[in-house]
Motif scaffolding. Structure first.
Motif, short mmCIF file in Angstrom:
data_model
loop_
_atom_site.label_atom_id
_atom_site.label_comp_id
_atom_site.label_asym_id
_atom_site.label_seq_id
_atom_site.Cartn_x
_atom_site.Cartn_y
_atom_site.Cartn_z
N ILE B 144 1.00 -1.37 0.21
CA ILE B 144 -0.48 0.15 -0.27
C ILE B 144 1.04 1.60 -0.11
O ILE B 144 0.40 1.76 -0.59
N TRP B 148 2.37 1.97 -3.56
CA TRP B 148 1.28 2.27 -4.58
C TRP B 148 0.58 4.04 -4.12
O TRP B 148 1.84 4.91 -4.96
N TRP B 152 2.10 8.44 -5.81
CA TRP B 152 1.54 9.01 -6.05
C TRP B 152 0.79 9.51 -6.12
O TRP B 152 -0.17 10.49 -6.46
N ASN B 156 1.06 10.85 0.95
CA ASN B 156 2.15 9.22 0.99
C ASN B 156 2.04 8.82 2.26
O ASN B 156 1.76 7.71 3.49
#
Lengths: 57, 318
Positions: B144, B148, B152, B156
């Motif tokens: 996660i 990811w 992104w 975060n």
């Protein structure tokens, strides 16, 4: 051809640095495995107690 | 050409291609992120000791070791996945994979094996709630956060901070077999502490993160917004830190220490908030980063001391 390939793989020579690194990793793996064995042995005895040894064979 | 001659000419060419590793045991230990692991071990230990159940030293030690190895495994998986961006940042360029001392596959294999071993050991020998929580923590950090969120969104580390906040919950679950409000408060303290801690670092390392293309808050929302958000988060985390005393889980002694540390945290965050935009040395941000570590350590040390005193009192030692 496959005989040639085996011969070829067997002749890979490690540098001193690679040999030392491999030895260092091997020792660490041995220590890690020994610790794991001791942990599971002691924990099993502690968890099940003396009854573990008096089971029917 | 004889076989001997053929061998002699071929060996030097194939050495690097067959992937002979020069990684030492020390490099593998570096993959475990020992400094992060020490904080994980400490907070998990506090969760374990604060639990109102009889203390079993053997299974407590197994739980802590499993949590430490699990945390290390997620660090290894993080270093495997992030090697491409790690080599672009001064803080991380010397890690084993980006420095070229270790093959990516070695880091991946090491991380997966340790993940499996740590979860199975905790599950089999302690309890499966703790084992499951540890597995989720590793998954959360490695998949996660690392794969990811990190590349992104500037949120975060806000969401990803949960991974670092789980250890006291795992420790508590290892001791009690359950999750309670007390352990959730310990989780919340670390969860809300993470953004101001990392954003203080990101302020004076924004060049590094920018080069690597990581959307940290200062690079995306700007330094002024980051400084404000740091201040807001410290205003939230300071009262949460006092909550164990307010709710009666800890003594007034803990409450005094937590209040003082919270006030200090807000004071340093205020310094960051007032930092001049032209300030490139960013001393207030560096000071706040240092104090944030002291804050978390102090809060958990005070909670641990409080729990130990309560245990001793209950046992009639004092």
């Amino acid at each position: 051809m496959s005989g040639e390939r085996n011969q070829f793989e067997e002749t890979v020579k490690l540098t001193d640095k690679q040999r030392k690194a491999r030895r260092s990793r091997s020792v660490a793996i041995a220590i890690g495995l020994a610790i794991l064995v001791v942990i599971f042995y002691v924990a099993t005895i502690a968890k099940f107690g003396p009854s573990l040894l008096s089971r029917p064979l | 050409m004889s076989m001997v001659e053929q061998t002699a000419t071929l060996v030097p060419e194939v050495g690097p291609e067959v992937g002979l590793s020069e990684a030492t045991a020390g490099d593998f230990i570096a993959l475990l992120k020992p400094r992060v692991m020490s904080l994980v071990v400490f907070t998990a230990f506090v969760g374990l000791m604060a639990a109102p159940v009889p203390f079993d030293p053997l299974f407590a030690a197994i739980a802590i070791l499993s949590i430490a190895i699990g945390a290390g495994a997620s660090g290894a998986l993080n270093m495997w996945y992030d090697a491409d961006i790690d080599r672009l940042m001064s803080r991380t360029a010397r890690r084993p994979v980006p420095a070229g001392r270790m093959l990516p596959g070695e880091a991946l294999g090491f991380g997966l094996v340790l993940s499996f071993l740590s979860v199975m050991t905790l599950g089999l020998l302690v309890n499966w709630l703790a084992g499951g929580l540890l597995a989720f923590t590793i998954f959360f950090y490695a998949v996660i956060y690392t794969m990811w969120l990190k590349r992104w969104t500037p949120q975060n580390i806000v969401i990803g901070g949960a991974a670092g906040a789980f250890p006291p919950v795992v420790g508590w679950a290892a001791a009690t077999g359950s999750v309670s409000l007390e352990s959730i408060i310990l989780f919340s303290i670390i969860f809300l502490w993470t953004p101001p801690h990392f954003w203080a670092l990101a302020l004076f390392k924004s060049g590094d993160y920018g080069r690597a293309g990581i959307p940290m808050m200062p690079n995306v929302a700007g330094e002024a917004s980051t400084r404000l958000q740091i201040f807001i988060y410290t205003l939230i985390v300071a009262p949460i830190g006092i909550l164990p005393w307010v709710l009666g889980y800890a003594s007034a002694g803990y409450g005094i220490v937590a209040t003082a540390l919270g006030a200090g945290f807000i004071y340093y965050a205020w310094g960051v908030f007032r930092m001049a935009p032209a300030d490139r040395v960013m001393l207030p941000a560096k000071r706040m980063f240092g104090f944030s570590l002291l804050y978390l350590f102090g809060i958990f040390a005070a909670y641990l001391a409080d729990s130990l005193v309560a245990r001793f009192l209950a046992a009639g030692i004092f």
